[in-house]
Design a protein around this motif. Structure first.
Motif, PDB file in Angstrom:
ATOM      1  N   ILE A   1      21.752  60.072  -6.621  1.00 15.74           N
ATOM      2  CA  ILE A   1      21.810  60.505  -8.026  1.00 15.74           C
ATOM      3  C   ILE A   1      21.762  62.030  -8.102  1.00 15.74           C
ATOM      4  CG2 ILE A   1      20.420  60.604 -10.156  1.00 15.74           C
ATOM      5  CD1 ILE A   1      19.689  57.620  -9.573  1.00 15.74           C
ATOM      6  N   THR A   2      20.844  62.620  -7.359  1.00  7.92           N
ATOM      7  CA  THR A   2      20.677  64.068  -7.384  1.00  7.92           C
ATOM      8  C   THR A   2      21.921  64.776  -6.872  1.00  7.92           C
ATOM      9  OG1 THR A   2      18.294  63.813  -7.118  1.00  7.92           O
ATOM     10  CG2 THR A   2      19.229  65.972  -6.567  1.00  7.92           C
ATOM     11  N   LEU A   3      22.507  64.293  -5.786  1.00  8.05           N
ATOM     12  CA  LEU A   3      23.735  64.905  -5.272  1.00  8.05           C
ATOM     13  C   LEU A   3      24.880  64.785  -6.266  1.00  8.05           C
ATOM     14  CD1 LEU A   3      23.746  64.072  -1.463  1.00  8.05           C
ATOM     15  CD2 LEU A   3      23.670  66.317  -2.539  1.00  8.05           C
ATOM     16  N   GLN A   4      24.993  63.624  -6.912  1.00 14.25           N
ATOM     17  CA  GLN A   4      26.056  63.466  -7.907  1.00 14.25           C
ATOM     18  C   GLN A   4      25.853  64.450  -9.062  1.00 14.25           C
ATOM     19  OE1 GLN A   4      26.812  59.452  -9.165  1.00 14.25           O
ATOM     20  NE2 GLN A   4      28.500  60.045 -10.472  1.00 14.25           N
ATOM     21  N   LEU A   5      24.638  64.589  -9.529  1.00 14.79           N
ATOM     22  CA  LEU A   5      24.357  65.559 -10.594  1.00 14.79           C
ATOM     23  C   LEU A   5      24.688  66.982 -10.150  1.00 14.79           C
ATOM     24  CD1 LEU A   5      20.944  64.207 -11.934  1.00 14.79           C
ATOM     25  CD2 LEU A   5      23.082  64.307 -13.209  1.00 14.79           C
ATOM     26  N   TYR A   6      24.210  67.368  -8.976  1.00 10.74           N
ATOM     27  CA  TYR A   6      24.460  68.719  -8.472  1.00 10.74           C
ATOM     28  C   TYR A   6      25.949  68.995  -8.299  1.00 10.74           C
ATOM     29  CZ  TYR A   6      19.781  70.563  -7.437  1.00 10.74           C
ATOM     30  OH  TYR A   6      18.528  71.088  -7.521  1.00 10.74           O
ATOM     31  N   LEU A   7      26.668  68.040  -7.713  1.00 12.68           N
ATOM     32  CA  LEU A   7      28.097  68.257  -7.479  1.00 12.68           C
ATOM     33  C   LEU A   7      28.882  68.346  -8.777  1.00 12.68           C
ATOM     34  CD1 LEU A   7      28.611  66.002  -4.356  1.00 12.68           C
ATOM     35  CD2 LEU A   7      28.762  68.501  -4.444  1.00 12.68           C
ATOM     36  N   GLN A   8      28.518  67.514  -9.758  1.00 10.71           N
ATOM     37  CA  GLN A   8      29.223  67.586 -11.036  1.00 10.71           C
ATOM     38  C   GLN A   8      28.891  68.886 -11.764  1.00 10.71           C
ATOM     39  OE1 GLN A   8      28.878  63.947 -13.325  1.00 10.71           O
ATOM     40  NE2 GLN A   8      30.084  62.816 -11.833  1.00 10.71           N
ATOM     41  N   LYS A   9      27.651  69.313 -11.709  1.00 11.43           N
ATOM     42  CA  LYS A   9      27.297  70.595 -12.311  1.00 11.43           C
ATOM     43  C   LYS A   9      27.961  71.746 -11.549  1.00 11.43           C
ATOM     44  CE  LYS A   9      22.849  69.652 -14.475  1.00 11.43           C
ATOM     45  NZ  LYS A   9      23.110  70.392 -15.700  1.00 11.43           N
ATOM     46  N   PHE A  10      27.978  71.655 -10.229  1.00 10.15           N
ATOM     47  CA  PHE A  10      28.553  72.690  -9.378  1.00 10.15           C
ATOM     48  C   PHE A  10      30.039  72.885  -9.659  1.00 10.15           C
ATOM     49  CE2 PHE A  10      30.159  74.284  -5.247  1.00 10.15           C
ATOM     50  CZ  PHE A  10      29.345  75.406  -5.105  1.00 10.15           C
ATOM     51  N   SER A  11      30.740  71.809  -9.976  1.00 11.36           N
ATOM     52  CA  SER A  11      32.187  71.902 -10.172  1.00 11.36           C
ATOM     53  C   SER A  11      32.580  72.346 -11.580  1.00 11.36           C
ATOM     54  CB  SER A  11      32.851  70.561  -9.842  1.00 11.36           C
ATOM     55  OG  SER A  11      32.462  69.577 -10.779  1.00 11.36           O
ATOM     56  N   ASP A  12      31.621  72.670 -12.415  1.00  9.39           N
ATOM     57  CA  ASP A  12      31.910  73.192 -13.746  1.00  9.39           C
ATOM     58  C   ASP A  12      32.819  74.425 -13.638  1.00  9.39           C
ATOM     59  OD1 ASP A  12      31.061  73.382 -16.744  1.00  9.39           O
ATOM     60  OD2 ASP A  12      30.724  75.402 -15.931  1.00  9.39           O
ATOM     61  N   ASP A  13      33.834  74.489 -14.462  1.00 12.31           N
ATOM     62  CA  ASP A  13      34.827  75.568 -14.368  1.00 12.31           C
ATOM     63  C   ASP A  13      34.207  76.963 -14.415  1.00 12.31           C
ATOM     64  OD1 ASP A  13      36.882  73.748 -14.135  1.00 12.31           O
ATOM     65  OD2 ASP A  13      37.509  73.897 -16.222  1.00 12.31           O
ATOM     66  N   ARG A  14      33.322  77.220 -15.366  1.00 14.41           N
ATOM     67  CA  ARG A  14      32.727  78.560 -15.486  1.00 14.41           C
ATOM     68  C   ARG A  14      31.870  78.897 -14.279  1.00 14.41           C
ATOM     69  NH1 ARG A  14      29.518  79.614 -20.523  1.00 14.41           N
ATOM     70  NH2 ARG A  14      29.200  81.587 -19.442  1.00 14.41           N
ATOM     71  N   LEU A  15      31.109  77.919 -13.796  1.00 14.31           N
ATOM     72  CA  LEU A  15      30.276  78.155 -12.625  1.00 14.31           C
ATOM     73  C   LEU A  15      31.142  78.454 -11.404  1.00 14.31           C
ATOM     74  CD1 LEU A  15      27.514  78.249 -11.265  1.00 14.31           C
ATOM     75  CD2 LEU A  15      27.654  75.768 -11.007  1.00 14.31           C
ATOM     76  N   MET A  16      32.198  77.671 -11.208  1.00 16.57           N
ATOM     77  CA  MET A  16      33.092  77.897 -10.068  1.00 16.57           C
ATOM     78  C   MET A  16      33.750  79.270 -10.136  1.00 16.57           C
ATOM     79  SD  MET A  16      33.485  75.584  -7.614  1.00 16.57           S
ATOM     80  CE  MET A  16      31.809  76.180  -7.469  1.00 16.57           C
ATOM     81  N   GLU A  17      34.199  79.676 -11.319  1.00 17.24           N
ATOM     82  CA  GLU A  17      34.818  80.996 -11.471  1.00 17.24           C
ATOM     83  C   GLU A  17      33.855  82.100 -11.052  1.00 17.24           C
ATOM     84  OE1 GLU A  17      36.001  81.120 -15.576  1.00 17.24           O
ATOM     85  OE2 GLU A  17      37.521  79.571 -15.291  1.00 17.24           O
ATOM     86  N   THR A  18      32.582  81.918 -11.337  1.00 16.56           N
ATOM     87  CA  THR A  18      31.568  82.912 -10.989  1.00 16.56           C
ATOM     88  C   THR A  18      31.263  82.899  -9.493  1.00 16.56           C
ATOM     89  OG1 THR A  18      30.573  82.721 -13.188  1.00 16.56           O
ATOM     90  CG2 THR A  18      29.207  83.682 -11.448  1.00 16.56           C
ATOM     91  N   ILE A  19      30.960  81.713  -8.966  1.00  9.30           N
ATOM     92  CA  ILE A  19      30.541  81.609  -7.565  1.00  9.30           C
ATOM     93  C   ILE A  19      31.670  81.937  -6.589  1.00  9.30           C
ATOM     94  CG2 ILE A  19      29.857  79.946  -5.778  1.00  9.30           C
ATOM     95  CD1 ILE A  19      27.974  78.688  -7.785  1.00  9.30           C
ATOM     96  N   LEU A  20      32.863  81.413  -6.828  1.00  4.91           N
ATOM     97  CA  LEU A  20      33.960  81.614  -5.884  1.00  4.91           C
ATOM     98  C   LEU A  20      34.291  83.086  -5.684  1.00  4.91           C
ATOM     99  CD1 LEU A  20      36.310  78.647  -6.819  1.00  4.91           C
ATOM    100  CD2 LEU A  20      34.890  78.878  -4.770  1.00  4.91           C
ATOM    101  N   LYS A  21      34.228  83.868  -6.737  1.00  5.35           N
ATOM    102  CA  LYS A  21      34.515  85.305  -6.625  1.00  5.35           C
ATOM    103  C   LYS A  21      33.478  86.027  -5.766  1.00  5.35           C
ATOM    104  CE  LYS A  21      37.038  86.010 -10.963  1.00  5.35           C
ATOM    105  NZ  LYS A  21      37.473  84.659 -11.120  1.00  5.35           N
ATOM    106  N   ARG A  22      32.277  85.461  -5.679  1.00  2.59           N
ATOM    107  CA  ARG A  22      31.187  86.107  -4.943  1.00  2.59           C
ATOM    108  C   ARG A  22      31.070  85.638  -3.491  1.00  2.59           C
ATOM    109  NH1 ARG A  22      26.668  85.843  -9.811  1.00  2.59           N
ATOM    110  NH2 ARG A  22      27.939  87.036 -11.284  1.00  2.59           N
ATOM    111  N   MET A  23      31.742  84.569  -3.158  1.00  3.77           N
ATOM    112  CA  MET A  23      31.662  84.031  -1.799  1.00  3.77           C
ATOM    113  C   MET A  23      32.528  84.846  -0.845  1.00  3.77           C
ATOM    114  SD  MET A  23      31.775  79.934  -2.670  1.00  3.77           S
ATOM    115  CE  MET A  23      31.720  79.394  -0.965  1.00  3.77           C
TER     116      MET A  23
END
Length: 82
Positions: free
Chosen positions: A27-49
């Motif tokens: 359950i926790t992994l599913q929640l984290y992965l779905q939150k992680f794949s949020d468009d705004r979050l991805m736009e922020t994190i990917l640029k910093r990786m």
């Protein structure tokens, strides 16, 4: 009609936390992965990786897809081929 869904993260209101038991871990992994794949979050994190981090994440995801999905499942569930 949208091909992708993230309903679980929007409707789950139970306990999450990693390390308690297998069900709660899933359950926790599913929640984290779905939150992680949020468009705004991805736009922020990917640029910093770094390039190496991008490669590492891509490799992990690719490895999981190859290991746990058959070819038809890969096309149906991941690629959303019709």
């Amino acid at each position: 009609m949208a091909k992708h869904s993230h309903h679980f993260v929007e409707t789950f209101d139970g306990f999450s936390g990693y390390g308690l038991d297998r069900t709660t871990d899933e359950i926790t992994l599913q929640l984290y992965l779905q939150k992680f794949s949020d468009d705004r979050l991805m736009e922020t994190i990917l640029k910093r990786m770094t390039d190496d981090e991008l490669t590492e994440l891509f490799d992990i995801i690719s490895k999981l897809l190859k290991k746990y999905l058959s070819e038809p499942e890969y096309h149906q569930l991941f690629l959303k081929d019709e």
